[in-house]
Scaffold this active site. Structure first.
Site, PDB file in Angstrom:
ATOM      1  N   GLN A  83      48.839  30.355  31.115  1.00 49.33           N
ATOM      2  CA  GLN A  83      47.967  29.430  31.259  1.00 49.33           C
ATOM      3  C   GLN A  83      47.567  29.150  32.782  1.00 49.33           C
ATOM      4  O   GLN A  83      47.456  28.178  33.103  1.00 49.33           O
ATOM      5  CB  GLN A  83      48.336  28.121  30.441  1.00 49.33           C
ATOM      6  CG  GLN A  83      48.417  28.184  29.215  1.00 49.33           C
ATOM      7  CD  GLN A  83      46.863  28.022  28.529  1.00 49.33           C
ATOM      8  OE1 GLN A  83      45.932  27.920  29.266  1.00 49.33           O
ATOM      9  NE2 GLN A  83      46.785  28.731  27.376  1.00 49.33           N
ATOM     10  N   SER A  84      47.746  30.272  33.434  1.00 53.98           N
ATOM     11  CA  SER A  84      47.372  30.144  34.980  1.00 53.98           C
ATOM     12  C   SER A  84      46.030  29.638  35.166  1.00 53.98           C
ATOM     13  O   SER A  84      44.996  30.228  34.901  1.00 53.98           O
ATOM     14  CB  SER A  84      47.596  31.591  35.765  1.00 53.98           C
ATOM     15  OG  SER A  84      46.916  31.558  36.850  1.00 53.98           O
ATOM     16  N   ASN A  85      46.047  28.424  36.098  1.00 58.74           N
ATOM     17  CA  ASN A  85      44.830  27.985  36.611  1.00 58.74           C
ATOM     18  C   ASN A  85      44.121  28.753  37.746  1.00 58.74           C
ATOM     19  O   ASN A  85      42.894  29.103  37.769  1.00 58.74           O
ATOM     20  CB  ASN A  85      45.011  26.724  37.380  1.00 58.74           C
ATOM     21  CG  ASN A  85      45.292  25.494  36.333  1.00 58.74           C
ATOM     22  OD1 ASN A  85      44.676  25.444  35.186  1.00 58.74           O
ATOM     23  ND2 ASN A  85      46.567  24.934  36.670  1.00 58.74           N
ATOM     24  N   ALA A  87      44.589  32.151  37.813  1.00 60.96           N
ATOM     25  CA  ALA A  87      43.832  33.290  37.141  1.00 60.96           C
ATOM     26  C   ALA A  87      42.630  33.063  36.629  1.00 60.96           C
ATOM     27  O   ALA A  87      41.684  33.661  36.785  1.00 60.96           O
ATOM     28  CB  ALA A  87      44.729  33.795  35.960  1.00 60.96           C
TER      29      ALA A  87
END
Length: 339
Positions: A83-85, A87
Site C-alpha cells: 500500500q505504498s503512497n 509507489a
C-alpha cells in the site's frame, strides 16, 4: 525579521520537474486545539498536492523525476510495501511526464484481507498505468528492481531506479525546499512555531527538513518526528545519515550533528502498517473535530503522538505546534475494517 533578511535556499542547480501547483497551505485547527486544551495546533497541508491523490512524496519526486529526465530515462522503477503512497505517486508522476513505470511491491505488512491486498493505493497504481510486481514480504525489493532494470536496459531502455520512499539525497532536497517554504509562509502569516512534528518512515522528509534548516542557518532542533517504520535508534541513524548526505549536496562544508535529529518511537506499536488504538483514535479525532483525513500508516500514528504530548503537558497552551500532514488518504480504504 524583514523580508530582505529572510533566509532562502537556492536549489536551482539541481534538475527538477514541477509537480506541485505552489506552496501548500498552513491551517489553524481551532476546534481540535480547544478540545485538547493545550498547545495551539496548526497543520501544513502536504496532503493537498493535487497530482495522483496528493501527498508528501511529490516534493521528493520533483527532484527524482527531474534527475531521471535529465539522464534521458524513459522508465522509472521504485519499491515499497503493498500500500505504498510513494509507489502510487511515482506512478502518477510518471504518467504526468510520460515515463513508463514499474512498481516492486512487497507484502511486508502482515495483512491478508481483501481491502488491504486489492483496495486503496493498489487500485490507483493500476489506473495510473503502472506495471506492478507483487512480491512476498521476505523479498529484496531493491535487488529485484535493479535486476529488472538491467533486463530492460538490455532491451535498449533507459531506466531510473528510485529507492524506498524516494529518500535518496536528491529526493530529500524536496523537503529542504519545503523548509524554505515553511520559513517564508510563517513569516508572511506572522507565525512562529515552537515545534514542527512529522512522521518518520524512510526518513527522507525529516532529513530534508533538517538539512534545509541547517543550510539556511536556522536551528533544526524544533523538528520532532514519530517513527512509524523502525525503532528510534535505527530511525535516528538512517535519518542522520540522509540529512548529512542531503546538506552536503547543498553545501559540502555543512554537517548535521546527532542532536539535531529528534525521534520518538512511542507510537510505532507492533510495527510498520500495523494499526494501534492511538492511531484509530487520532484519525477519528481529526476527522470529527476538523473534517480532515489522516492516514492509518503515517500521519495517524504521528498525530497520536501529538495528542499524547498535549495531554501530558509536553506541548503546553502557550506553544504553537505545526503538524505536517503528509497525505496517504487512499490508505484509509485499505484499512476499512479498522474503522
Amino acid at each position: 525579521m524583514n523580508s530582505a533578511s529572510l533566509p532562502t535556499l537556492d536549489l536551482s542547480a539541481f534538475p527538477r520537474s514541477v509537480l506541485l501547483e505552489g506552496p501548500t497551505p498552513i491551517q489553524h485547527l481551532p476546534r481540535l486545539s480547544a478540545h485538547l486544551g493545550g498547545a495551539d495546533i496548526y497543520v501544513k497541508r502536504d496532503d493537498l498536492t493535487g497530482l495522483g491523490g496528493g501527498g508528501n512524496k511529490l516534493r521528493k519526486l520533483e527532484f527524482l523525476i527531474g534527475e531521471a529526465l535529465a539522464g534521458g530515462a524513459d522508465t522509472i522503477i521504485t519499491v515499497g510495501a503493498r500500500q505504498s503512497n510513494h509507489a502510487r505517486l511515482t506512478a502518477a508522476a510518471a504518467a504526468r511526464v510520460g515515463l513508463a513505470c514499474e512498481l516492486v511491491l512487497t507484502r511486508t505488512v502482515p495483512r491478508f484481507d481483501h481491502d488491504y491486498i486489492e483496495n486503496g493505493n493498489v487500485v490507483l497504481d493500476a489506473l495510473f498505468g503502472a506495471h506492478v510486481h507483487d512480491l512476498p514480504g521476505s523479498a529484496n525489493a531493491l535487488q529485484f528492481a535493479e535486476d529488472r532494470a538491467n533486463e530492460l536496459r538490455a532491451q535498449g531502455r533507459n531506466v531510473y531506479v528510485c529507492p524506498l520512499g524516494g529518500s535518496s539525497p536528491a529526493g530529500c532536497l524536496g523537503y529542504a525546499d519545503c523548509a524554505a517554504e515553511l520559513v517564508a509562509q510563517s513569516h508572511a502569516q506572522g507565525l512562529s512555531f515552537d515545534r514542527i512534528v512529522v512522521p518518520n518512515g524512510s526518513g527522507g522528509m525529516h532529513a530534508g527538513l533538517v538539512a534545509g534548516f541547517i543550510a539556511m542557518g536556522l536551528d533544526p532542533l524544533r523538528i520532532a518526528a514519530f517513527t512509524v517504520l523502525a525503532n528510534a535508534s535505527h530511525a535516528h541513524a538512517v535519518t542522520l545519515d540522509k540529512a548529512n548526505q542531503t546538506v552536503r549536496l547543498i553545501d559540502p562544508d555543512l554537517r548535521v550533528d546527532r542532536d539535531a535529529i529528534s525521534i520518538d518511537d512511542a507510537q510505532l506499536g507492533p510495527g510498520y502498517g500495523i494499526p494501534t488504538d492511538g492511531m484509530r483514535a487520532a484519525v477519528r479525532l481529526m476527522a470529527s473535530k476538523e473534517g480532515l483525513l489522516l492516514d492509518p500508516v503515517y500521519t495517524g500514528k504521528a498525530f497520536a503522538g501529538v495528542v499524547d504530548n498535549v495531554s501530558a503537558g509536553k506541548y503546553p497552551a502557550e506553544q504553537k505546534i505545526l503538524f505536517l500532514m503528509s497525505g496517504g488518504m487512499p490508505g484509509l480504504f485499505a484499512y476499512r475494517n479498522e474503522f
